[in-house]
Design an enzyme around this catalytic site. Structure first.
Site, PDB file in Angstrom:
ATOM      1  N   ASP A   1       0.627  -1.395   0.298  1.00  0.00           N
ATOM      2  CA  ASP A   1      -0.170  -0.071   0.279  1.00  0.00           C
ATOM      3  C   ASP A   1       0.898   1.165   0.369  1.00  0.00           C
ATOM      4  O   ASP A   1       0.410   2.351   0.305  1.00  0.00           O
ATOM      5  CB  ASP A   1      -0.743   0.090   1.700  1.00  0.00           C
ATOM      6  CG  ASP A   1      -2.070  -0.894   0.685  1.00  0.00           C
ATOM      7  OD1 ASP A   1      -2.162  -1.304  -0.221  1.00  0.00           O
ATOM      8  OD2 ASP A   1      -2.361  -1.364   1.914  1.00  0.00           O
TER       9      ASP A   1
ATOM     10  N   ASP B   1      -6.922  -4.988  -4.539  1.00  0.00           N
ATOM     11  CA  ASP B   1      -6.412  -3.494  -4.451  1.00  0.00           C
ATOM     12  C   ASP B   1      -5.283  -3.166  -4.265  1.00  0.00           C
ATOM     13  O   ASP B   1      -5.090  -1.291  -4.671  1.00  0.00           O
ATOM     14  CB  ASP B   1      -5.816  -3.502  -2.416  1.00  0.00           C
ATOM     15  CG  ASP B   1      -7.219  -4.135  -1.524  1.00  0.00           C
ATOM     16  OD1 ASP B   1      -7.891  -5.051  -1.382  1.00  0.00           O
ATOM     17  OD2 ASP B   1      -7.270  -4.048   0.082  1.00  0.00           O
TER      18      ASP B   1
END
Length: 373
Positions: free
Chosen positions: A87, A148
């Site tokens: 991320d 994601d």
């Protein structure tokens, strides 16, 4: 409607700057944001909100607040143990890359390139993927990718454009392609996560981490797919990514309840108590704006997506926003990790970010910080 919603959001964020100080909002509990010291995957969304507010208002207070967050991300980079996940794109695209896009600050550009290099180190050549979580060699997480990651790939695409080094782009494309092949199902729904043998790259199977079951469709994961593949198309021009985004968007819109805002999982049993995830619908709204921007006027799906965008955003503003309330968050009824018991039915900072990104794009055309303008 959009300008009134933006005005309300900007004033809430202005108050939050004073209340939060140097800390970062994550998710809320009992209506108040839980704050951390920039050690979670969500911290870039607060920075992105401040940059959006600065560009919308030209208020120097928002710029100074946003710049302070970038300096904190510079400090965070020195402590790489809190960056041991994929991320990094969420964190640095909306903080230092945003500063570069807005101000052309060279130090912000260099920090963003450093972040891209760190993300590149998560590429596992033996398996042919970017490892989502955990260090290299992790027995539990070593073979996992998650949907994601599509939203982290713009950091690599951007770095390739900035440096001329094709490795960034090549790895981003390989990850997008692996995601398309293994996480998007034949009916256009999606797995949250997929496992491979970390040594051979052989596919093992799909699963979930935050969804209802391994075979269900976690709505926020589907939302990442809608937006992520549209961004992959922006960077590559490969129509397979445009078509994949369209397919996933159709599935998402088709399976919405009557008020056009998603439940937390499309396959969860529906009762009066089933949690919503307003953040998933906010992500899809922002993704639809990107997707629609790539469609020709005669595209047979364009009108459907435009209507879906209007329906979802109207419902978010009228039924889920905190307009007129003394609240810290912008969107109610988000869900983080329902099965894990983490903050279902409350504010989510990423929901607030994508909600405001969508509102401002609809009102002014500002496309946010996923790519150069």
């Amino acid at each position: 409607m959009w300008s009134s919603a933006i005005k309300d959001a900007v004033e809430k964020i202005r108050r939050n700057m004073d209340a939060f100080g140097t800390r970062f909002p994550h998710v809320s509990k009992d209506g108040a944001y839980l704050l951390n010291d920039n050690d979670d995957w969500t911290n870039g969304f607060w920075s992105g909100l401040l940059w959006l507010c600065y560009e919308y208002t030209s208020d120097e207070a928002f710029r100074l607040g946003a710049v302070r967050t970038v300096e904190d991300f510079r400090r965070r980079f020195a402590d790489k143990k809190v960056l041991d996940h994929h991320d990094i794109g969420f964190l640095y695209s909306l903080s230092s890359k945003a500063q570069w896009i807005v101000e052309k600050d060279e130090s912000a550009r260099q920090l963003t390139l450093q972040a891209a290099d760190l993300l590149l180190k998560r590429w596992r050549p033996s398996g042919g993927y970017i490892q989502a979580w955990g260090p290299e060699g992790d027995e539990k997480e070593g073979g996992r990718i998650i949907i994601d990651c599509l939203m982290n790939l713009p950091l690599l695409f951007w770095a390739g454009q900035q440096t001329g080094n094709s490795q960034y782009r090549d790895i981003a494309i390989m990850q997008a392609e692996k995601t398309r092949r293994y996480l998007v199902r034949g009916d256009d729904s999606s797995y949250h996560t997929f496992f491979f043998d970390p040594h051979t790259g052989e596919p093992i199977g799909g699963a979930t981490h935050q969804g209802y079951t391994n075979g269900s469709t976690w709505t926020r994961g589907q939302a990442w797919g809608v937006y992520g593949f549209a961004l992959a198309y922006h960077y590559t021009g490969d129509r397979v990514y445009l078509e994949t985004s369209k397919r996933m968007a159709k599935y998402f819109l088709k399976h919405l309840p009557e008020d056009h805002v998603a439940l937390w999982d499309f396959n969860a049993p529906v009762t009066a108590d089933t949690y919503r995830d307003s953040s998933a619908s906010a992500i899809v709204a922002a993704g639809l704006l990107e997707l629609i921007g790539h469609l020709e006027d005669g595209d047979p799906d364009r009108a459907r997506f435009e209507q879906g965008l209007q329906d979802s955003m109207t419902s978010l503003v009228r039924n889920y926003s905190t307009i007129g309330q003394e609240a810290e968050g912008l969107l109610q009824h988000g869900s983080y990790h329902v099965r894990g018991g983490l903050s279902p039915d409350d504010f989510m900072i990423w929901g607030d970010y994508f909600y405001l990104e969508a509102l401002i794009r609809m009102e002014t055309g500002n496309k946010g910080y996923w790519y150069e303008r």
